[in-house]
Motif scaffolding. Structure first.
Motif, PDB file in Angstrom:
ATOM      1  N   ILE A 218       0.798  -1.239   0.000  1.00  0.00           N
ATOM      2  CA  ILE A 218       0.000   0.000   0.000  1.00  0.00           C
ATOM      3  C   ILE A 218       0.829   1.287   0.000  1.00  0.00           C
ATOM      4  N   CYS A 219       2.064   1.240   0.476  1.00  0.00           N
ATOM      5  CA  CYS A 219       2.846   2.484   0.584  1.00  0.00           C
ATOM      6  C   CYS A 219       3.425   2.893  -0.765  1.00  0.00           C
ATOM      7  N   GLU A 220       3.413   4.185  -1.015  1.00  0.00           N
ATOM      8  CA  GLU A 220       3.952   4.712  -2.268  1.00  0.00           C
ATOM      9  C   GLU A 220       5.439   5.024  -2.137  1.00  0.00           C
ATOM     10  N   ASN A 221       5.848   5.382  -0.931  1.00  0.00           N
ATOM     11  CA  ASN A 221       7.262   5.627  -0.639  1.00  0.00           C
ATOM     12  C   ASN A 221       7.581   5.048   0.735  1.00  0.00           C
ATOM     13  N   ILE A 222       8.821   4.658   0.905  1.00  0.00           N
ATOM     14  CA  ILE A 222       9.240   4.002   2.145  1.00  0.00           C
ATOM     15  C   ILE A 222      10.579   4.576   2.596  1.00  0.00           C
ATOM     16  N   VAL A 223      10.680   4.818   3.907  1.00  0.00           N
ATOM     17  CA  VAL A 223      11.948   5.207   4.521  1.00  0.00           C
ATOM     18  C   VAL A 223      12.420   4.031   5.365  1.00  0.00           C
ATOM     19  N   VAL A 224      13.683   3.659   5.211  1.00  0.00           N
ATOM     20  CA  VAL A 224      14.255   2.552   5.973  1.00  0.00           C
ATOM     21  C   VAL A 224      15.237   3.105   6.995  1.00  0.00           C
ATOM     22  N   LEU A 225      14.997   2.782   8.263  1.00  0.00           N
ATOM     23  CA  LEU A 225      15.905   3.174   9.344  1.00  0.00           C
ATOM     24  C   LEU A 225      16.739   1.978   9.782  1.00  0.00           C
ATOM     25  N   ASN A 226      17.973   2.248  10.146  1.00  0.00           N
ATOM     26  CA  ASN A 226      18.829   1.212  10.720  1.00  0.00           C
ATOM     27  C   ASN A 226      19.785   1.867  11.701  1.00  0.00           C
ATOM     28  N   TYR A 227      19.766   1.407  12.948  1.00  0.00           N
ATOM     29  CA  TYR A 227      20.591   1.999  14.005  1.00  0.00           C
ATOM     30  C   TYR A 227      20.388   3.513  14.101  1.00  0.00           C
ATOM     31  N   GLY A 228      19.133   3.947  13.931  1.00  0.00           N
ATOM     32  CA  GLY A 228      18.795   5.353  14.117  1.00  0.00           C
ATOM     33  C   GLY A 228      19.108   6.261  12.943  1.00  0.00           C
ATOM     34  N   GLU A 229      19.626   5.699  11.860  1.00  0.00           N
ATOM     35  CA  GLU A 229      19.969   6.514  10.694  1.00  0.00           C
ATOM     36  C   GLU A 229      19.207   6.013   9.469  1.00  0.00           C
ATOM     37  N   ILE A 230      18.939   6.928   8.540  1.00  0.00           N
ATOM     38  CA  ILE A 230      18.248   6.553   7.315  1.00  0.00           C
ATOM     39  C   ILE A 230      19.181   5.729   6.433  1.00  0.00           C
ATOM     40  N   LEU A 231      18.691   4.546   6.072  1.00  0.00           N
ATOM     41  CA  LEU A 231      19.468   3.640   5.229  1.00  0.00           C
ATOM     42  C   LEU A 231      19.073   3.778   3.766  1.00  0.00           C
ATOM     43  N   ALA A 232      17.774   4.020   3.533  1.00  0.00           N
ATOM     44  CA  ALA A 232      17.302   4.139   2.154  1.00  0.00           C
ATOM     45  C   ALA A 232      15.948   4.842   2.142  1.00  0.00           C
ATOM     46  N   VAL A 233      15.652   5.489   1.021  1.00  0.00           N
ATOM     47  CA  VAL A 233      14.342   6.102   0.783  1.00  0.00           C
ATOM     48  C   VAL A 233      13.980   5.828  -0.669  1.00  0.00           C
ATOM     49  N   GLY A 234      12.732   5.420  -0.906  1.00  0.00           N
ATOM     50  CA  GLY A 234      12.326   5.189  -2.290  1.00  0.00           C
ATOM     51  C   GLY A 234      11.002   4.488  -2.394  1.00  0.00           C
ATOM     52  N   THR A 235      10.670   4.081  -3.595  1.00  0.00           N
ATOM     53  CA  THR A 235       9.449   3.328  -3.840  1.00  0.00           C
ATOM     54  C   THR A 235       9.620   1.914  -3.274  1.00  0.00           C
ATOM     55  N   PRO A 236       8.531   1.167  -3.120  1.00  0.00           N
ATOM     56  CA  PRO A 236       8.662  -0.212  -2.639  1.00  0.00           C
ATOM     57  C   PRO A 236       9.649  -1.045  -3.453  1.00  0.00           C
ATOM     58  N   ASP A 237       9.598  -0.928  -4.784  1.00  0.00           N
ATOM     59  CA  ASP A 237      10.524  -1.702  -5.628  1.00  0.00           C
ATOM     60  C   ASP A 237      11.972  -1.294  -5.387  1.00  0.00           C
ATOM     61  N   GLN A 238      12.208   0.006  -5.278  1.00  0.00           N
ATOM     62  CA  GLN A 238      13.573   0.481  -5.036  1.00  0.00           C
ATOM     63  C   GLN A 238      14.098  -0.013  -3.695  1.00  0.00           C
ATOM     64  N   VAL A 239      13.245   0.014  -2.687  1.00  0.00           N
ATOM     65  CA  VAL A 239      13.660  -0.375  -1.341  1.00  0.00           C
ATOM     66  C   VAL A 239      13.916  -1.875  -1.235  1.00  0.00           C
ATOM     67  N   LYS A 240      12.993  -2.664  -1.763  1.00  0.00           N
ATOM     68  CA  LYS A 240      13.144  -4.118  -1.584  1.00  0.00           C
ATOM     69  C   LYS A 240      14.302  -4.686  -2.401  1.00  0.00           C
ATOM     70  N   ASN A 241      14.773  -3.928  -3.389  1.00  0.00           N
ATOM     71  CA  ASN A 241      15.916  -4.387  -4.189  1.00  0.00           C
ATOM     72  C   ASN A 241      17.229  -3.709  -3.802  1.00  0.00           C
ATOM     73  N   ASN A 242      17.193  -2.906  -2.737  1.00  0.00           N
ATOM     74  CA  ASN A 242      18.389  -2.204  -2.277  1.00  0.00           C
ATOM     75  C   ASN A 242      19.282  -3.176  -1.494  1.00  0.00           C
ATOM     76  N   PRO A 243      20.511  -3.396  -1.926  1.00  0.00           N
ATOM     77  CA  PRO A 243      21.397  -4.350  -1.240  1.00  0.00           C
ATOM     78  C   PRO A 243      21.614  -4.036   0.233  1.00  0.00           C
ATOM     79  N   GLU A 244      21.697  -2.746   0.584  1.00  0.00           N
ATOM     80  CA  GLU A 244      21.917  -2.373   1.979  1.00  0.00           C
ATOM     81  C   GLU A 244      20.695  -2.711   2.845  1.00  0.00           C
ATOM     82  N   VAL A 245      19.519  -2.568   2.266  1.00  0.00           N
ATOM     83  CA  VAL A 245      18.295  -2.924   2.997  1.00  0.00           C
ATOM     84  C   VAL A 245      18.236  -4.431   3.203  1.00  0.00           C
ATOM     85  N   ILE A 246      18.556  -5.181   2.165  1.00  0.00           N
ATOM     86  CA  ILE A 246      18.567  -6.643   2.276  1.00  0.00           C
ATOM     87  C   ILE A 246      19.563  -7.093   3.340  1.00  0.00           C
TER      88      ILE A 246
END
Length: 254
Positions: A218-246
């Motif tokens: 349902i989300c159009e954009n997603i922010v990923v946090l890790n250890y209190g810092e932003i790791l990634a920002v983007g669309t669901p496809d961009q986020v789920k395919n981001n190596p750092e997020v994985i």
């Protein structure tokens, strides 16, 4: 023009930095997700945005007003409402009374008129009762309006909490793990409900969620946090395919 703009928010507790340099811009009618492993700082971000914590550094602007450091009730009156990770209803009150509470700041009757029960007081009460009931109808809870909130099934308690938040007539709704404790069928229904709420009430929504099917669905954009810092920002496809997020979620290289 962003409805909400958080600029380099930092939250420190003694020597611990829970969130560092968090920035986000949310526009009218956006549906944003905030995800990250346990302990990433997601709820701390919500607490800063809603006035539970005053950020150690940084600035929050909402609807062109600086709300940094305001009290939670001031931020709510300004147009930001939230739910919590653990359901926080007034469980000994009726379903409709839980919703009516969120309308209290709109009462037109003065304190004196309320105390001596002048006609304006009853007119105000009747109007709130009607609005609360109409909101319950939207969430298919009107037939249980007079039941105690504690007697509702868990999924309905979640819906009631969202209904109560909407009673404050927010421009931005923050949902903290709305699918927590729900079964797959309830989660699917919640996905549809959140999208419908955004479109029907024409509000922006920011949600924290661990259920990736819900977030990606349902989300159009997603922010990923890790250890209190932003790791990634983007669309669901961009986020789920981001190596750092994985890597953050799976603990290994993509």
């Amino acid at each position: 023009m962003a409805l909400l703009k958080a600029n380099k928010l930092t939250m420190q507790f003694g020597g611990l930095t829970a969130v560092s340099d968090f920035s986000i811009e949310i526009g009218d009618n956006d549906l944003f997700g905030l995800i990250g492993p346990n302990g990433a700082g997601k709820t701390t971000v919500f607490n800063m945005l809603t006035g539970v914590y005053a950020p150690t550094k940084g600035e929050i602007t909402f609807d062109n007003k600086n709300i940094t450091g305001l009290k939670p009730y001031e931020i709510t009156h300004g147009g930001v409402a939230r739910t919590f990770q653990n359901v926080r209803l007034f469980k000994e009150l009726s379903v409709i009374d839980n919703v009516k509470i969120s309308f209290n700041h709109e009462k037109s009757a003065t304190l004196v008129e309320s105390i001596i029960r002048l006609p304006k007081f009853f007119s105000s009460e009747d109007e709130i009762e009607k609005e609360a009931y109409e909101l319950l109808k939207v969430f298919n809870l009107h037939e249980k309006a007079n039941e105690l909130a504690k007697n509702l099934p868990y999924g309905e308690q979640r819906r009631l909490e969202i209904a109560r938040a909407l009673g404050a007539k927010p421009k931005l709704l923050l949902l903290d793990e709305p699918a927590a404790g729900m079964n797959p069928q309830e989660t699917t229904e919640l996905m549809e409900l959140i999208t419908w709420v955004r479109n029907h009430f024409k509000i922006a929504i920011l949600l924290i969620e661990h259920d990736m099917k819900l977030v990606m669905g349902i989300c159009e954009n997603i922010v990923v946090l890790n250890y209190g810092e932003i790791l990634a920002v983007g669309t669901p496809d961009q986020v789920k395919n981001n190596p750092e997020v994985i890597k953050a979620y799976l603990g290994e290289e993509a």
